[in-house]
Design an enzyme around this catalytic site. Structure first.
Site, PDB file in Angstrom:
ATOM      1  N   SER A  10      25.204  19.169   4.691  1.00  0.00           N
ATOM      2  CA  SER A  10      25.470  20.601   4.553  1.00  0.00           C
ATOM      3  C   SER A  10      26.842  20.903   5.131  1.00  0.00           C
ATOM      4  CB  SER A  10      24.419  21.414   5.307  1.00  0.00           C
ATOM      5  OG  SER A  10      24.910  22.737   5.457  1.00  0.00           O
ATOM      6  N   HIS A  35      25.504  19.665  -0.005  1.00  0.00           N
ATOM      7  CA  HIS A  35      24.601  20.812   0.136  1.00  0.00           C
ATOM      8  C   HIS A  35      25.411  22.049   0.521  1.00  0.00           C
ATOM      9  CE1 HIS A  35      20.604  22.589   0.827  1.00  0.00           C
ATOM     10  NE2 HIS A  35      21.110  23.154   1.928  1.00  0.00           N
ATOM     11  N   ASP A  37      25.265  25.900   1.534  1.00  0.00           N
ATOM     12  CA  ASP A  37      24.392  26.943   2.075  1.00  0.00           C
ATOM     13  C   ASP A  37      25.029  28.310   1.913  1.00  0.00           C
ATOM     14  OD1 ASP A  37      22.064  25.610   3.160  1.00  0.00           O
ATOM     15  OD2 ASP A  37      23.445  24.641   4.565  1.00  0.00           O
ATOM     16  N   MET A  39      24.736  32.258   2.294  1.00  0.00           N
ATOM     17  CA  MET A  39      23.980  33.242   3.098  1.00  0.00           C
ATOM     18  C   MET A  39      24.607  34.619   2.958  1.00  0.00           C
ATOM     19  SD  MET A  39      23.614  31.049   6.572  1.00  0.00           S
ATOM     20  CE  MET A  39      22.977  29.382   6.579  1.00  0.00           C
ATOM     21  N   HIS A  68      22.086  26.027  -2.162  1.00  0.00           N
ATOM     22  CA  HIS A  68      20.906  26.630  -1.542  1.00  0.00           C
ATOM     23  C   HIS A  68      21.199  28.110  -1.318  1.00  0.00           C
ATOM     24  CE1 HIS A  68      18.219  26.664   2.366  1.00  0.00           C
ATOM     25  NE2 HIS A  68      17.737  27.444   1.418  1.00  0.00           N
ATOM     26  N   MET A  70      20.485  31.502  -0.024  1.00  0.00           N
ATOM     27  CA  MET A  70      19.700  32.305   0.921  1.00  0.00           C
ATOM     28  C   MET A  70      20.179  33.733   0.761  1.00  0.00           C
ATOM     29  SD  MET A  70      19.825  29.535   4.012  1.00  0.00           S
ATOM     30  CE  MET A  70      21.199  28.659   3.276  1.00  0.00           C
ATOM     31  N   MET A 139      11.932  24.177   3.940  1.00  0.00           N
ATOM     32  CA  MET A 139      12.726  24.513   5.132  1.00  0.00           C
ATOM     33  C   MET A 139      11.974  24.021   6.364  1.00  0.00           C
ATOM     34  SD  MET A 139      15.539  25.833   4.196  1.00  0.00           S
ATOM     35  CE  MET A 139      16.108  25.963   5.899  1.00  0.00           C
ATOM     36  N   PHE A 145      20.870  29.343  10.198  1.00  0.00           N
ATOM     37  CA  PHE A 145      21.793  28.679  11.121  1.00  0.00           C
ATOM     38  C   PHE A 145      21.583  27.168  11.133  1.00  0.00           C
ATOM     39  CE2 PHE A 145      20.889  32.944  12.622  1.00  0.00           C
ATOM     40  CZ  PHE A 145      22.173  33.464  12.735  1.00  0.00           C
ATOM     41  N   ASP A 175      15.166  20.401   4.731  1.00  0.00           N
ATOM     42  CA  ASP A 175      16.403  21.006   5.239  1.00  0.00           C
ATOM     43  C   ASP A 175      16.167  21.643   6.603  1.00  0.00           C
ATOM     44  OD1 ASP A 175      18.802  22.315   5.567  1.00  0.00           O
ATOM     45  OD2 ASP A 175      18.592  23.616   3.814  1.00  0.00           O
ATOM     46  N   GLY A 177      17.296  20.546  10.988  1.00  0.00           N
ATOM     47  CA  GLY A 177      16.934  19.703  12.128  1.00  0.00           C
ATOM     48  C   GLY A 177      16.754  18.241  11.779  1.00  0.00           C
ATOM     49  N   GLY A 197      23.263  18.816   8.471  1.00  0.00           N
ATOM     50  CA  GLY A 197      24.550  19.432   8.785  1.00  0.00           C
ATOM     51  C   GLY A 197      25.099  18.880  10.075  1.00  0.00           C
TER      52      GLY A 197
HETATM   53  C1  DX5 Z   1      19.914  26.489   7.438  1.00  0.00           C
HETATM   54  C2  DX5 Z   1      20.578  25.708   6.316  1.00  0.00           C
HETATM   55  C3  DX5 Z   1      20.697  24.260   6.581  1.00  0.00           C
HETATM   56  C4  DX5 Z   1      21.533  23.914   7.767  1.00  0.00           C
HETATM   57  C5  DX5 Z   1      21.110  22.565   8.259  1.00  0.00           C
HETATM   58  O1  DX5 Z   1      19.750  27.781   7.014  1.00  0.00           O
HETATM   59  O2  DX5 Z   1      19.860  25.870   5.121  1.00  0.00           O
HETATM   60  O3  DX5 Z   1      21.146  23.577   5.418  1.00  0.00           O
HETATM   61  O4  DX5 Z   1      22.901  23.896   7.489  1.00  0.00           O
HETATM   62  O5  DX5 Z   1      21.768  22.328   9.456  1.00  0.00           O
HETATM   63  P1  DX5 Z   1      21.227  21.279  10.526  1.00  0.00           P
HETATM   64  O6  DX5 Z   1      21.191  19.942   9.825  1.00  0.00           O
HETATM   65  O7  DX5 Z   1      22.254  21.350  11.598  1.00  0.00           O
HETATM   66  O8  DX5 Z   1      19.867  21.729  10.940  1.00  0.00           O
HETATM   67 ZN    ZN Z   2      20.335  24.566   3.271  1.00  0.00          ZN
END
Ligand code: DX5
Ligand code: ZN
Length: 227
Positions: A10, A35, A37, A39, A68, A70, A139, A145, A175, A177, A197
């Site tokens: 990401s 990926h 993201d 938002m 993705h 959001m 998720m 975040f 996706d 952690g 990420g």
């Molecule tokens: C969260 C995102 C993830 C995020 C993952 O809303 O959708 O893609 O960037 O980040 P890490 O890998 O640091 O949890």
């Molecule tokens: Zn994502």
């Protein structure tokens, strides 16, 4: 679906001041997908980037752009993300009342259709749209975040999603952690695409990224081989 694990870094965790170079570097380091993201500060409490940024990144690699969304509503923007060069476009099941229509619109735009579920959303939200899907995104944190901790209860949900998919050609992506500790848990439960990420964007060079990509891939694939 094949047992090969795809890694989708990401770019939310990349250096935004030089995103093009970051995309190129992480792809050269062995990433399978990129990926993206998106938002909106409304569906999730954070704002990232939109189709213009994605379009400007498109020339930096031929690898799959895994978008993705959001955002709510998503439907008015699907065409813009398709035109920007996204290959997979994933909407949240919670983001609007007409998920089936959103998925059909994405496919009509010639793109692969994905649906994402927040941690609290049950799989029953998608059991009647399984023929309209190319990807399910579970998720494993609350979206918004990077850098959060994997929610352990999501492992069971991944397992249930895998069994719901059966032998349909649908990717199962996880996706949030994902680290060398949680990647094997997710792939053993059935995930075949891992988003990461903060675990991948450590350091700045291709060599730095290659180390983290290789570590995650090894941990993820060993778990598949054992399961
Ligand atoms: C969260 C995102 C993830 C995020 C993952 O809303 O959708 O893609 O960037 O980040 P890490 O890998 O640091 O949890
Ligand atoms: Zn994502």
């Amino acid at each position: 679906m094949s047992t090969q694990v795809r890694l989708a870094p990401s770019i939310l965790a990349a250096d935004f001041s030089r995103l093009g170079e970051e995309v190129k570097n992480v792809c050269d380091a062995g990433a399978d997908w990129v990926h993206l993201d998106v938002m909106d500060g409304h569906f999730v409490p954070n704002i990232s980037f939109g189709p213009a940024v994605i379009q400007s990144l498109r020339p930096y690699t031929d690898k799959v752009f895994d978008c993705h969304l959001m955002i709510a509503p998503a439907d008015p923007y699907l065409e813009a993300f398709a035109k920007a060069g996204c290959d997979y476009i994933t909407v949240h099941a919670e983001a609007g009342p007409h998920l089936h229509r959103s998925l059909q619109t994405i496919r009509a735009l010639g793109k692969k259709a994905g649906v994402s579920l927040n941690p609290a959303t049950p799989l029953s939200a998608i059991e009647h749209v399984m023929d309209d899907l190319d990807l399910i995104l579970i998720m494993s944190v609350n979206p918004g975040f990077g850098g959060q901790k994997y929610i352990p209860a999501m492992t069971d949900k991944i397992r249930m999603a895998k069994s719901l998919i059966g032998d349909r050609p649908i990717h199962l992506e996880v996706d949030g952690g994902i680290t060398a500790e949680t990647a094997p848990i997710a792939t053993a439960a059935g995930a075949d695409v891992l988003v990461a990420g903060s675990a991948i964007f450590k350091g700045t060079s291709v060599d730095d990224y290659r180390k983290t990509v290789d570590t995650l891939r090894k941990a993820a694939e060993e778990a598949v081989a054992r399961s």
